[in-house]
Design a protein around this motif. Sequence first.
Motif, PDB file in Angstrom:
ATOM      1  N   PHE A   1       0.836  -1.201   0.000  1.00 33.16           N
ATOM      2  CA  PHE A   1       0.000   0.000   0.000  1.00 33.16           C
ATOM      3  C   PHE A   1       0.873   1.255   0.000  1.00 33.16           C
ATOM      4  CE2 PHE A   1      -1.677   3.353   2.815  1.00 33.16           C
ATOM      5  CZ  PHE A   1      -2.669   3.851   1.980  1.00 33.16           C
ATOM      6  N   LEU A   2       1.864   1.290   0.897  1.00 38.89           N
ATOM      7  CA  LEU A   2       2.708   2.495   1.008  1.00 38.89           C
ATOM      8  C   LEU A   2       3.490   2.741  -0.275  1.00 38.89           C
ATOM      9  CD1 LEU A   2       3.948   2.024   4.686  1.00 38.89           C
ATOM     10  CD2 LEU A   2       2.313   3.732   3.840  1.00 38.89           C
ATOM     11  N   PHE A   3       3.968   1.673  -0.868  1.00 39.98           N
ATOM     12  CA  PHE A   3       4.749   1.785  -2.105  1.00 39.98           C
ATOM     13  C   PHE A   3       3.876   2.330  -3.244  1.00 39.98           C
ATOM     14  CE2 PHE A   3       6.949   0.070  -5.867  1.00 39.98           C
ATOM     15  CZ  PHE A   3       8.262   0.401  -5.589  1.00 39.98           C
ATOM     16  N   LEU A   4       2.667   1.774  -3.366  1.00 38.60           N
ATOM     17  CA  LEU A   4       1.779   2.204  -4.461  1.00 38.60           C
ATOM     18  C   LEU A   4       1.273   3.634  -4.226  1.00 38.60           C
ATOM     19  CD1 LEU A   4      -0.285  -1.066  -5.043  1.00 38.60           C
ATOM     20  CD2 LEU A   4       1.600  -0.203  -6.430  1.00 38.60           C
ATOM     21  N   LYS A   5       1.092   3.976  -2.963  1.00 40.15           N
ATOM     22  CA  LYS A   5       0.647   5.335  -2.630  1.00 40.15           C
ATOM     23  C   LYS A   5       1.712   6.346  -3.058  1.00 40.15           C
ATOM     24  CE  LYS A   5      -1.263   7.973   1.137  1.00 40.15           C
ATOM     25  NZ  LYS A   5      -0.978   8.287   2.514  1.00 40.15           N
ATOM     26  N   GLU A   6       2.936   6.010  -2.761  1.00 38.10           N
ATOM     27  CA  GLU A   6       4.050   6.887  -3.130  1.00 38.10           C
ATOM     28  C   GLU A   6       4.156   7.042  -4.645  1.00 38.10           C
ATOM     29  OE1 GLU A   6       7.691   6.005  -0.762  1.00 38.10           O
ATOM     30  OE2 GLU A   6       8.599   6.259  -2.750  1.00 38.10           O
ATOM     31  N   LYS A   7       3.741   6.004  -5.363  1.00 39.78           N
ATOM     32  CA  LYS A   7       3.786   6.058  -6.836  1.00 39.78           C
ATOM     33  C   LYS A   7       2.593   6.798  -7.416  1.00 39.78           C
ATOM     34  CE  LYS A   7       7.475   3.478  -7.484  1.00 39.78           C
ATOM     35  NZ  LYS A   7       8.715   4.049  -8.052  1.00 39.78           N
ATOM     36  N   GLY A   8       1.676   7.251  -6.543  1.00 41.13           N
ATOM     37  CA  GLY A   8       0.569   8.091  -7.008  1.00 41.13           C
ATOM     38  C   GLY A   8      -0.718   7.357  -7.352  1.00 41.13           C
ATOM     39  N   PHE A   9      -0.849   6.094  -6.988  1.00 43.90           N
ATOM     40  CA  PHE A   9      -2.092   5.373  -7.282  1.00 43.90           C
ATOM     41  C   PHE A   9      -3.245   5.870  -6.421  1.00 43.90           C
ATOM     42  CE2 PHE A   9       0.854   2.466  -9.246  1.00 43.90           C
ATOM     43  CZ  PHE A   9       0.129   1.959 -10.309  1.00 43.90           C
TER      44      PHE A   9
ATOM     45  N   TYR B   1       5.130 -13.633  -0.837  1.00 43.38           N
ATOM     46  CA  TYR B   1       5.637 -13.564   0.535  1.00 43.38           C
ATOM     47  C   TYR B   1       7.058 -13.026   0.648  1.00 43.38           C
ATOM     48  CZ  TYR B   1       1.465 -16.311   0.568  1.00 43.38           C
ATOM     49  OH  TYR B   1       0.174 -16.703   0.348  1.00 43.38           O
ATOM     50  N   SER B   2       7.632 -12.603  -0.475  1.00 47.73           N
ATOM     51  CA  SER B   2       8.989 -12.054  -0.397  1.00 47.73           C
ATOM     52  C   SER B   2       8.916 -10.547  -0.150  1.00 47.73           C
ATOM     53  CB  SER B   2       9.762 -12.335  -1.696  1.00 47.73           C
ATOM     54  OG  SER B   2       9.397 -11.385  -2.677  1.00 47.73           O
ATOM     55  N   ARG B   3      10.039  -9.945   0.221  1.00 46.99           N
ATOM     56  CA  ARG B   3      10.078  -8.501   0.454  1.00 46.99           C
ATOM     57  C   ARG B   3       9.913  -7.717  -0.846  1.00 46.99           C
ATOM     58  NH1 ARG B   3      11.467  -7.318   5.894  1.00 46.99           N
ATOM     59  NH2 ARG B   3      10.655  -5.275   5.381  1.00 46.99           N
ATOM     60  N   GLU B   4       9.997  -8.428  -1.981  1.00 45.76           N
ATOM     61  CA  GLU B   4       9.854  -7.777  -3.286  1.00 45.76           C
ATOM     62  C   GLU B   4       8.393  -7.556  -3.678  1.00 45.76           C
ATOM     63  OE1 GLU B   4      12.783  -7.189  -5.773  1.00 45.76           O
ATOM     64  OE2 GLU B   4      13.182  -6.837  -3.654  1.00 45.76           O
ATOM     65  N   LEU B   5       7.461  -8.036  -2.842  1.00 47.35           N
ATOM     66  CA  LEU B   5       6.036  -7.982  -3.228  1.00 47.35           C
ATOM     67  C   LEU B   5       5.580  -6.598  -3.719  1.00 47.35           C
ATOM     68  CD1 LEU B   5       3.235  -9.347  -3.499  1.00 47.35           C
ATOM     69  CD2 LEU B   5       2.842  -8.777  -1.098  1.00 47.35           C
ATOM     70  N   PRO B   6       5.892  -5.495  -2.985  1.00 44.05           N
ATOM     71  CA  PRO B   6       5.406  -4.191  -3.462  1.00 44.05           C
ATOM     72  C   PRO B   6       5.893  -3.874  -4.883  1.00 44.05           C
ATOM     73  CG  PRO B   6       6.251  -4.020  -1.217  1.00 44.05           C
ATOM     74  CD  PRO B   6       6.610  -5.391  -1.705  1.00 44.05           C
ATOM     75  N   LYS B   7       7.144  -4.177  -5.139  1.00 45.02           N
ATOM     76  CA  LYS B   7       7.704  -3.897  -6.461  1.00 45.02           C
ATOM     77  C   LYS B   7       7.051  -4.774  -7.530  1.00 45.02           C
ATOM     78  CE  LYS B   7      12.195  -2.992  -6.190  1.00 45.02           C
ATOM     79  NZ  LYS B   7      13.613  -3.462  -6.147  1.00 45.02           N
ATOM     80  N   CYS B   8       6.817  -6.047  -7.197  1.00 44.26           N
ATOM     81  CA  CYS B   8       6.198  -6.969  -8.161  1.00 44.26           C
ATOM     82  C   CYS B   8       4.792  -6.501  -8.527  1.00 44.26           C
ATOM     83  CB  CYS B   8       6.135  -8.387  -7.594  1.00 44.26           C
ATOM     84  SG  CYS B   8       7.753  -9.122  -7.332  1.00 44.26           S
TER      85      CYS B   8
END
Length: 284
Positions: free
Chosen positions: A28-36, A264-271
């Motif tokens: 959520f935080l990652f996508l929010k920062e990207k402007g979604f 379940y990896s830490r890469e989930l937001p990026k994926c």
Amino acid sequence: MKIIYSPKCLDYCETSHPESPRRVRESFLFLKEKGFEFEEPGLCNEADLLLVHEEGLIEKVKNGNFFEADTPDLPGIYEYAKLSVAAAILAMETALKGGTSFSLMRPPGHHATKRRLGGFCYFNNLAIAVKKALSSVKRIAIVDLDGHHGNGTQDIFLGEERVVYLSLHQFPAYPGTGAYSFENCFNFPLSPGTGEKKYLEALAEALEKVKKFNPELIAVSAGFDTAKGDPLLQLNLFPSSYEKSGKELASLGRPIFSILEGGYSRELPKCIYRYLQGLIKEES
Ligand SMILES: [Zn+2]
């Protein structure tokens, strides 16, 4: 692109369970920062659950009257599970109105069968949304990109002529199904260590079947436990692989809604971000 999300889905947790609130919070935080943009789901009612599930399962979840090691009986889980269903329904409705949507919620759903919960899933979010959509469209294709076979979704739609189900997943792996195709359910079992090239070839084959079926709506079980470094599976995809998958799906030119399953990896937001980028790029 609309993201369906409620922070309430972060409020339940089982210590050291891989399906943690952190994975969705960070996404959520990652996508929010990207402007979604985000929209909160409303409520779903028991009639929605009954479209797919037997009363016995609904009662069990409601009363906390079950034991399943991977899918724990947590306080309030019935309400959390219903909220995740409501988000899937809203994602479907958004797609039918012409928008592309993604439900960023937990718990996931594709292992829940008509009468059984399991594999971190209580109710089958996507299946309920698809059943509901069948009252307004004729044909729906379900593309299950989670790294596990969606045994629940297959159980629910096997033999349903208006739905085609396609799943790419690691085999052997949990839940042990998905080695073969049956009727309208096409399974693409992939060996551990598959990697992007072979994965995308299998996806292209699956999407050919979607084209042939000519659906009016595409529902995606978007799981990201196919990523390299995921603690549960070894399919070894990169964040950029998801952008390619998203693009391929969008190129079919049909309304699409996607529901978060595993990852379940830490890469989930990026994926997730790259997957959405793929969907959007083809859209614009
Ligand atoms: Zn999975």
